[in-house]
Design an enzyme around this catalytic site. Structure first.
Site, short mmCIF file in Angstrom:
data_model
loop_
_atom_site.label_atom_id
_atom_site.label_comp_id
_atom_site.label_asym_id
_atom_site.label_seq_id
_atom_site.Cartn_x
_atom_site.Cartn_y
_atom_site.Cartn_z
N CYS A 121 9.83 -2.17 4.23
CA CYS A 121 9.20 -1.27 5.19
C CYS A 121 7.81 -1.77 5.55
CB CYS A 121 9.06 0.12 4.58
SG CYS A 121 10.62 1.02 4.48
N ARG A 138 11.94 -5.55 0.34
CA ARG A 138 10.81 -5.91 -0.51
C ARG A 138 11.27 -6.28 -1.92
NH1 ARG A 138 5.17 -7.05 -0.65
NH2 ARG A 138 4.35 -6.30 -2.62
N ARG A 197 1.37 -6.04 2.69
CA ARG A 197 1.99 -5.89 1.36
C ARG A 197 2.04 -7.27 0.70
NH1 ARG A 197 7.31 -2.15 1.68
NH2 ARG A 197 6.91 -1.86 -0.54
N PRO A 198 0.87 -7.76 0.24
CA PRO A 198 0.84 -9.11 -0.34
C PRO A 198 1.60 -9.18 -1.67
CG PRO A 198 -1.31 -8.02 -0.58
CD PRO A 198 -0.43 -7.08 0.19
N ILE A 199 1.84 -10.41 -2.14
CA ILE A 199 2.49 -10.58 -3.46
C ILE A 199 1.57 -11.38 -4.38
CG2 ILE A 199 4.89 -10.31 -2.72
CD1 ILE A 199 5.06 -13.43 -2.70
N ASP A 200 0.25 -11.33 -4.08
CA ASP A 200 -0.71 -12.10 -4.88
C ASP A 200 -0.69 -11.73 -6.36
OD1 ASP A 200 -1.66 -9.63 -3.90
OD2 ASP A 200 -3.74 -10.17 -4.30
N ILE A 249 -2.34 4.56 -1.15
CA ILE A 249 -1.58 3.43 -1.70
C ILE A 249 -1.37 2.35 -0.64
CG2 ILE A 249 0.55 2.73 -2.87
CD1 ILE A 249 -1.12 4.73 -4.50
N ARG A 307 18.83 2.55 4.27
CA ARG A 307 18.38 1.72 3.15
C ARG A 307 18.16 2.56 1.88
NH1 ARG A 307 13.25 -0.65 4.26
NH2 ARG A 307 13.59 -1.25 2.11
N ASP A 350 5.58 7.95 -1.47
CA ASP A 350 6.91 8.00 -0.83
C ASP A 350 7.27 9.40 -0.35
OD1 ASP A 350 7.22 5.32 -1.24
OD2 ASP A 350 8.54 5.51 -2.98
N LYS A 352 17.34 4.52 -5.86
CA LYS A 352 17.28 3.17 -5.25
C LYS A 352 16.24 2.32 -5.96
CE LYS A 352 14.62 2.53 -1.47
NZ LYS A 352 13.60 1.45 -1.52
N ASN A 353 15.06 2.89 -6.20
CA ASN A 353 13.96 2.07 -6.73
C ASN A 353 14.13 1.75 -8.21
OD1 ASN A 353 12.93 1.93 -4.21
ND2 ASN A 353 11.32 3.45 -4.51
C1 EPZ Z 1 7.25 0.35 -4.84
O1 EPZ Z 1 6.82 -0.63 -3.90
C2 EPZ Z 1 8.35 1.14 -4.16
N1 EPZ Z 1 9.45 0.24 -3.82
C3 EPZ Z 1 7.81 1.81 -2.90
O2 EPZ Z 1 8.84 2.61 -2.35
C4 EPZ Z 1 6.64 2.71 -3.29
O3 EPZ Z 1 6.07 3.25 -2.12
C5 EPZ Z 1 5.59 1.90 -4.06
O4 EPZ Z 1 6.19 1.23 -5.20
C6 EPZ Z 1 4.44 2.75 -4.58
O5 EPZ Z 1 4.93 3.77 -5.39
C7 EPZ Z 1 10.34 -0.08 -4.72
O6 EPZ Z 1 10.30 0.34 -5.87
C8 EPZ Z 1 11.45 -0.95 -4.27
P1 EPZ Z 1 3.23 -1.58 -5.29
P2 EPZ Z 1 5.92 -1.85 -4.37
O7 EPZ Z 1 3.36 -2.99 -5.73
O8 EPZ Z 1 6.37 -2.31 -5.71
C9 EPZ Z 1 -0.64 -3.55 -3.19
C10 EPZ Z 1 10.35 3.34 -0.69
O9 EPZ Z 1 10.17 4.03 0.35
N2 EPZ Z 1 -0.22 -4.84 -3.80
O10 EPZ Z 1 2.94 -0.54 -6.31
O11 EPZ Z 1 5.91 -2.81 -3.25
C11 EPZ Z 1 0.32 -3.13 -2.08
O12 EPZ Z 1 0.00 -3.81 -0.87
C12 EPZ Z 1 9.38 2.24 -1.05
O13 EPZ Z 1 11.31 3.51 -1.44
C13 EPZ Z 1 -1.05 -5.93 -3.64
O14 EPZ Z 1 -2.13 -5.87 -3.02
O15 EPZ Z 1 4.52 -1.13 -4.48
C14 EPZ Z 1 0.11 -1.66 -2.02
O16 EPZ Z 1 -1.02 -1.36 -1.25
C15 EPZ Z 1 8.39 1.97 0.01
N3 EPZ Z 1 -0.65 -7.13 -4.17
C16 EPZ Z 1 -0.16 -1.28 -3.48
O17 EPZ Z 1 -0.51 -2.51 -4.14
C17 EPZ Z 1 0.53 -7.26 -4.84
O18 EPZ Z 1 0.84 -8.38 -5.30
C18 EPZ Z 1 1.04 -0.66 -4.19
O19 EPZ Z 1 2.14 -1.55 -4.15
C19 EPZ Z 1 1.35 -6.14 -5.00
C20 EPZ Z 1 0.95 -4.93 -4.47
#
Ligand code: EPZ
Length: 419
Positions: A116, A92, A121-124, A330, A400, A308, A22-23
């Site tokens: 989820c 997401r 989960r910010p997008i900054d 994480i 999902r 995960d 999926k990812n």
């Molecule tokens: C991906 O999410 C995966 N989703 C998640 O899988 C997985 O848990 C995660 O990576 C970590 O491995 C997909 O690939 C679709 P991150 P993502 O950006 O990209 C913080 C599942 O169950 N952060 O690496 O959202 C964030 O809040 C899902 O399949 C910021 O602060 O993960 C988190 O604490 C759930 N600002 C950390 O970084 C940002 O702009 C890691 O997030 C972006 C992220």
């Protein structure tokens, strides 16, 4: 709302053919938007999140057809750069379309994505990275309006404060058709990043260093269509391994991604669960009661232990001999599944980022709610190993990420039905 009714106690045995990831599938589908031609994605899992990505593509003017195990995406008619709120909220990964839309159209309108609930989960980092590539961002009536004045993003050097998976993917998607060279330092190294890059290279992109912390992308004018096979899902693979470990029995997982699942395998082997690897097959066999883990299980970016699989491993350790300690590094709220485990008789204490799991001899069925995708899958595992019947609600979370989950579990001898 649909529920699973699960009666535990059966040993699970048999063979599973692993679904596509999926990812990987979701960012690759976003990547297909960059291509003004047809992309055929083999091993594309049939999941609600994949349907959401397909709806986004169709809304943007592309033609996306999903059939069993295949997505055919023709983006030649791309005409829109706006994703409506309701589609953004479905998952997401909707935010992954930002980089791709900017790369193709030079402008996009998006909003805060769903997904989820694992804490904030910010997008900054996504937005700051786009700005570094020449994107102007403004808030118009609560929507995020991104615009590149020159029409084409420019290459730059971006050093991430944390190796965020989604941010790394968004930068790559925007950079492959940008002007010049983009360098990402402290990039995420997850296998799904490599899968996205492999797909984009098949379409003509120039990317080096994926799988390492420094990725270099040389922007090209245009990408062309291709046929690509999505990698197997390492988190689903871990789910079936944990299911065997929790319920007993023997399982062969075919089409497995062994090296990508290694961070999970090396931990579960320490519980006494037998794992044998050959070609692309994983043979799992559980004999005696599992042992608790001596070392603290710390979730980390790849190649560390994956967040995960934290709930999934915990579901097998609830009834292990001894005490296991988890540390979630994480996400700041990824222990919501533990309430359901406690309701089933588990002994778990959560203190901030730490969860202490004291093994109990057995657990029992209960009425519980899935809290998120992997937490929900972990509850199915716990229910299959419990005495009695569990009613699990909110299973839309599980749909999902797991293709034909109850069919697969039933074929292994698990008692599960959807109602
Ligand atoms: C991906 O999410 C995966 N989703 C998640 O899988 C997985 O848990 C995660 O990576 C970590 O491995 C997909 O690939 C679709 P991150 P993502 O950006 O990209 C913080 C599942 O169950 N952060 O690496 O959202 C964030 O809040 C899902 O399949 C910021 O602060 O993960 C988190 O604490 C759930 N600002 C950390 O970084 C940002 O702009 C890691 O997030 C972006 C992220």
């Amino acid at each position: 709302m649909q529920n699973f009714v699960i009666t535990g106690g059966n040993r699970l045995s048999g063979e599973i053919n692993l679904q596509g990831s999926k990812n990987s599938a979701l960012p690759i589908m976003a990547g297909a938007f960059l291509v003004s031609g047809e992309c055929v994605l083999k091993s594309c899992p049939v999941l609600t999140d994949v349907y959401s990505a397909s709806r986004i593509l169709n809304r943007l003017g592309c033609k996306c057809r999903l059939s069993s195990g295949e997505a055919v995406i023709d983006s030649s008619g791309a005409s829109s750069f706006e994703i409506p709120d309701e589609l953004m909220r479905e998952m997401r990964s909707s935010i992954m379309f930002m980089g791709a839309i900017l790369g193709r159209m030079g402008e996009c309108i998006v909003s805060i994505p769903g997904g989820c609930e694992l804490g904030s989960r910010p997008i900054d980092m996504h937005l700051a990275s786009m700005q570094k590539m020449g994107v102007e961002i403004s808030d118009i009536n609560g929507k995020i309006h991104c615009r590149i004045p020159s029409g084409r993003a420019h290459g730059t050097k971006i050093s991430l404060s944390f190796p965020s998976v989604g941010t790394t993917e968004n930068i790559i998607l925007c950079a492959v058709t940008a002007k010049g060279e983009t360098i990402i330092n402290n990039a995420a190294r997850e296998p799904e990043i490599c899968d996205l890059c492999n797909f984009l290279r098949c379409c003509g992109a120039e990317i080096k260093g994926d799988g390492e912390s420094r990725i270099v992308i040389n922007g090209v004018e245009k990408l062309h269509g291709c046929e690509y096979t999505i990698m197997p899902d390492r988190i689903v693979c871990a789910t079936y391994i944990a299911m065997t470990a929790a319920t007993g029995g023997e399982m062969i997982i075919k089409n497995a991604c062994i090296s990508e699942t290694e961070p999970f395998i090396s931990v579960i082997e320490q519980t006494g669960c037998g794992i044998y690897l050959a070609d692309n097959r994983i043979y799992v066999r559980k004999g005696a009661r599992l042992r608790a883990l001596k070392d603290r299980i710390r979730t980390m970016p790849y190649p560390g232990f994956p967040t995960d699989t934290q709930a999934i491993l915990m579901s097998a350790l609830i009834t292990a001999d001894g005490t296991s300690v988890f540390e979630e590094n994480i996400f700041d709220c990824r222990y919501r599944h533990t309430d359901a485990f406690v309701k089933m008789g588990a002994d778990i204490q959560v203190m901030g980022k730490v969860a202490v799991v004291r093994g109990v001899p057995e657990i029992h069925g209960a009425d519980i709610e899935a809290t998120d995708l992997r937490g929900g899958a972990a509850m199915v595992i716990a229910a299959l190993s419990a005495e009695g019947t569990t009613h699990l609600s909110n299973i839309y979370h599980i749909d999902r990420g797991y293709e034909k989950f109850e069919e697969a579990v039933s074929s292994l001898g698990g008692k599960i039905r959807r109602e």
